[in-house]
Design a protein around this motif. Structure first.
Motif, short mmCIF file in Angstrom:
data_model
loop_
_atom_site.label_atom_id
_atom_site.label_comp_id
_atom_site.label_asym_id
_atom_site.label_seq_id
_atom_site.Cartn_x
_atom_site.Cartn_y
_atom_site.Cartn_z
N ASN B 60 49.02 44.95 32.02
CA ASN B 60 49.65 44.30 33.18
C ASN B 60 49.68 45.17 34.42
O ASN B 60 49.58 44.66 35.53
CB ASN B 60 51.10 43.91 32.85
CG ASN B 60 51.16 42.83 31.82
OD1 ASN B 60 50.23 42.04 31.69
ND2 ASN B 60 52.23 42.78 31.06
N ASN B 61 49.85 46.47 34.24
CA ASN B 61 50.10 47.33 35.40
C ASN B 61 48.99 48.32 35.73
O ASN B 61 48.86 48.72 36.87
CB ASN B 61 51.39 48.15 35.17
CG ASN B 61 52.60 47.27 35.09
OD1 ASN B 61 52.96 46.62 36.05
ND2 ASN B 61 53.22 47.22 33.92
N CYS B 62 48.25 48.73 34.74
CA CYS B 62 47.35 49.87 34.95
C CYS B 62 45.88 49.50 34.88
O CYS B 62 45.04 50.18 35.49
CB CYS B 62 47.63 50.95 33.91
SG CYS B 62 49.38 51.13 33.48
N ALA B 63 45.54 48.46 34.11
CA ALA B 63 44.14 48.15 33.85
C ALA B 63 43.37 47.89 35.14
O ALA B 63 42.19 48.22 35.23
CB ALA B 63 44.04 46.95 32.92
N LYS B 64 44.04 47.32 36.14
CA LYS B 64 43.33 47.00 37.39
C LYS B 64 42.74 48.26 38.02
O LYS B 64 41.75 48.19 38.73
CB LYS B 64 44.25 46.29 38.37
CG LYS B 64 45.48 47.09 38.69
CD LYS B 64 46.45 46.29 39.51
CE LYS B 64 47.78 46.98 39.57
NZ LYS B 64 48.89 46.34 39.05
N CYS B 65 43.36 49.40 37.79
CA CYS B 65 42.84 50.65 38.37
C CYS B 65 42.07 51.47 37.34
O CYS B 65 41.04 52.05 37.65
CB CYS B 65 43.98 51.50 38.93
SG CYS B 65 44.51 50.97 40.55
N HIS B 66 42.60 51.56 36.12
CA HIS B 66 41.98 52.46 35.14
C HIS B 66 41.04 51.71 34.19
O HIS B 66 40.47 52.34 33.30
CB HIS B 66 43.06 53.19 34.34
CG HIS B 66 43.84 54.17 35.17
ND1 HIS B 66 43.32 55.36 35.62
CD2 HIS B 66 45.10 54.12 35.67
CE1 HIS B 66 44.22 56.00 36.34
NE2 HIS B 66 45.31 55.28 36.39
N GLY B 67 40.89 50.40 34.35
CA GLY B 67 40.01 49.62 33.49
C GLY B 67 40.74 49.15 32.25
O GLY B 67 41.60 49.87 31.73
N SER B 68 40.42 47.94 31.76
CA SER B 68 41.16 47.46 30.59
C SER B 68 40.80 48.27 29.35
O SER B 68 41.54 48.27 28.37
CB SER B 68 40.97 45.96 30.37
OG SER B 68 39.70 45.58 30.74
N ASP B 69 39.65 48.98 29.39
CA ASP B 69 39.30 49.86 28.27
C ASP B 69 39.84 51.28 28.51
O ASP B 69 39.56 52.19 27.73
CB ASP B 69 37.78 49.92 28.10
CG ASP B 69 37.07 50.33 29.40
OD1 ASP B 69 37.76 50.57 30.42
OD2 ASP B 69 35.83 50.43 29.40
N ALA B 70 40.59 51.47 29.60
CA ALA B 70 41.19 52.77 29.97
C ALA B 70 40.14 53.84 30.24
O ALA B 70 40.44 55.03 30.22
CB ALA B 70 42.18 53.25 28.90
N MET B 71 38.91 53.43 30.50
CA MET B 71 37.85 54.42 30.71
C MET B 71 37.63 54.74 32.19
O MET B 71 36.65 55.37 32.56
CB MET B 71 36.53 53.92 30.08
CG MET B 71 36.54 53.96 28.56
SD MET B 71 37.15 55.54 27.90
CE MET B 71 35.78 56.60 28.28
N GLY B 72 38.54 54.27 33.05
CA GLY B 72 38.44 54.62 34.48
C GLY B 72 37.59 53.61 35.24
O GLY B 72 36.81 52.86 34.64
N LYS B 73 37.79 53.58 36.55
CA LYS B 73 37.07 52.64 37.41
C LYS B 73 36.87 53.33 38.74
O LYS B 73 37.84 53.82 39.32
CB LYS B 73 37.94 51.41 37.65
CG LYS B 73 37.49 50.14 36.99
CD LYS B 73 38.49 49.07 37.34
CE LYS B 73 37.95 47.68 37.13
NZ LYS B 73 38.92 46.68 37.52
N TYR B 74 35.68 53.39 39.25
CA TYR B 74 35.39 54.07 40.52
C TYR B 74 36.05 55.44 40.53
O TYR B 74 35.87 56.22 39.60
CB TYR B 74 35.81 53.19 41.70
CG TYR B 74 35.05 51.89 41.72
CD1 TYR B 74 33.73 51.84 42.18
CD2 TYR B 74 35.63 50.71 41.28
CE1 TYR B 74 33.03 50.66 42.18
CE2 TYR B 74 34.92 49.52 41.29
CZ TYR B 74 33.63 49.50 41.73
OH TYR B 74 32.93 48.33 41.74
N SER B 75 36.90 55.71 41.57
CA SER B 75 37.47 57.07 41.64
C SER B 75 38.72 57.23 40.79
O SER B 75 39.34 58.28 40.81
CB SER B 75 37.79 57.39 43.10
OG SER B 75 38.67 56.40 43.60
N ARG B 76 39.14 56.16 40.07
CA ARG B 76 40.33 56.29 39.24
C ARG B 76 39.93 56.80 37.85
O ARG B 76 39.09 56.20 37.19
CB ARG B 76 41.06 54.95 39.13
CG ARG B 76 41.99 54.67 40.30
CD ARG B 76 41.42 53.76 41.32
NE ARG B 76 40.87 52.56 40.73
CZ ARG B 76 40.22 51.63 41.40
NH1 ARG B 76 40.04 51.76 42.70
NH2 ARG B 76 39.73 50.58 40.81
#
Lengths: 296, 142
Positions: B60-76
């Motif tokens: 709900n809170n973190c996936a939008k930045c860190h990816g739903s697989d928690a593997m990071g996204k762009y600079s996050r």
């Protein structure tokens, strides 16, 4: 416009605004902003997120025509410490007219990089709003509800362009957010400084989250209350001759990026309307700036 | 004129958005905060339940930045990494409480403490198979 038509116009506007936000997008998010209409907390927009909100207010003040105020807000998180916002405002007064009342541009800055007992946020705003404004986004100076008896046509001629600063202080105790705002506003023409305040407290309805995917879990709700009012001008500083409102608020965040906040705010003294009915629907577009990046 | 404007915008956006997460936040944590332990203790059943709730909070809170697989996204940055595996529970709780707003990570004080600990339990569970993640409370990096 006859009264019944105006009422249906207001109701239609409300539902259209709600429907609009309900139909947009469907990824998961729970907004973490406290459920305040007027008070600001130290929670800024997440960097890269764009929030679109519609604030609706309805009131039937004594000896004045009922009115419906509408504010559309666009809020963008530029960085983790800087949020910028743009507002467009309008209102409908029964037996009178529907008019655009002006715009505001504001910026909020979080100067400290860690969380402390008291977390300050600095707020700077430019507003270009005529006196017919009925948004009640804040109260400054000697605001009295009896002024609403004057016709829109007259009020709209008096446009106020002002710079406003707020000191926002926010603390957390046992999961409760306490926020205090001190407002100072200066008309760019030659009028005295005006002051105001807003205080709020709120908390999530659940300490721990549920391990299930759930639409109506307690963690999706937050409840609180706020008090706000004017503090007169440089020459008339104090609680006299201005209005004060207080009331409970509740917010529900759906799993679809939509947060709905509602609550009545009651006029505490004779200068205030008896009650302001408020409803806000806000929708978050997650990480819109990723749309402009080339590759992962 | 347009070129100067373009270059200024490019410079500003680069300065604001393009940086690599370097774990510098770990050096700002006091020993007391580093040593804090999870209220769920070492009880596997409690930790599992907390991690399941943390997974919901993460989506709900973190996936939008860190990816739903928690593997990071762009600079996050990714949440599954050697750095996170090495961080103590106290370090992670400190980061969620304070955020790193100057570098784009928001603080999460609006989530009650228990929910922040549930997130820590989830992050911990994600990093169980990362190399060198044998202990939950490692030495504070100097």
């Amino acid at each position: 416009m006859p009264l019944c038509l105006q009422r249906s116009f207001i109701a239609r506007n409300l539902w259209l605004a709600l429907l609009q936000v309900l139909l947009m997008g469907a990824s998961r998010l729970l907004a973490q902003e406290p459920p305040y209409f007027v008070t600001y907390s130290d929670v800024l927009e997440e960097p890269g997120n764009l929030e679109i909100a519609t604030q609706n207010i309805y009131s039937t003040p004594k000896d004045a025509n009922p009115f419906y105020g509408q504010t559309v807000e666009l809020e963008y998180g530029v960085t983790g410490w800087w949020t910028t916002e743009f507002y467009l405002q309008g209102q409908t007064t029964t037996h009178d007219s529907t008019i655009f009342t002006g715009f505001r541009i504001e910026n909020r800055f979080r100067p400290l990089r860690s969380t402390h007992w008291v977390n300050p946020v600095l707020y700077v705003e430019y507003e270009d709003i005529n006196q017919a404004d009925k948004s009640f986004l804040e109260i400054t100076g000697n605001h009295v509800i009896a002024d609403q008896q004057i016709a829109n046509a007259l009020l709209r001629q008096d446009v106020e362009r002002s710079i406003e600063a707020k000191l926002i202080l926010s603390s957390y105790f046992q999961g409760i957010n306490f926020s205090e705002n001190f407002i100072a506003e200066k008309n760019v023409s030659n009028e005295p400084w005006e002051f105001g305040y807003a205080l709020g407290a709120s908390r999530s309805l659940a300490n721990g989250a549920s391990p299930r995917v759930c639409r109506f879990c307690r963690q999706n709700f937050s409840a609180g209350g706020e008090v706000f009012g004017g503090l007169g001008t440089r020459y008339t500083f104090g609680f006299a001759g201005t209005s004060i409102y207080a009331g409970p608020t509740i917010a529900y965040s759906t799993l679809r990026n939509l947060t709905i906040t509602a609550g009545p705010e009651f006029g505490v003294n004779d200068n205030s309307a008896r009650v302001l009915w408020r409803l806000k629907a806000s929708y978050e577009f997650n990480q819109v700036r990723d749309l402009f990046r080339r590759s992962r | 004129m347009r070129r100067t404007l373009g270059l200024t915008c490019l410079f500003l956006s680069t300065a604001i958005f393009l940086y690599a997460a370097d774990g510098a936040w770990l050096h700002r944590i006091s020993h007391a905060d580093h040593d804090r332990t999870s209220p769920f203790g070492n009880d596997p059943a409690q930790l599992q339940n907390a991690a399941a709730a943390g997974a919901q909070l993460f989506q709900n809170n973190c996936a939008k930045c860190h990816g739903s697989d928690a593997m990071g996204k762009y600079s996050r940055p990714p949440i599954i990494s050697e750095r996170i595996a090495h961080a103590s529970d106290g370090d992670l709780f400190w980061l969620l409480t304070n955020g790193n707003p100057w570098k784009g990570m928001p603080p999460w004080m609006m989530l009650p403490a228990k929910q922040r600990w549930q997130l820590v339990a989830y992050i911990r569970s994600l990093n169980l198979n990362t190399p060198d993640s044998s202990s939950t409370s490692q030495e504070k990096p100097q």
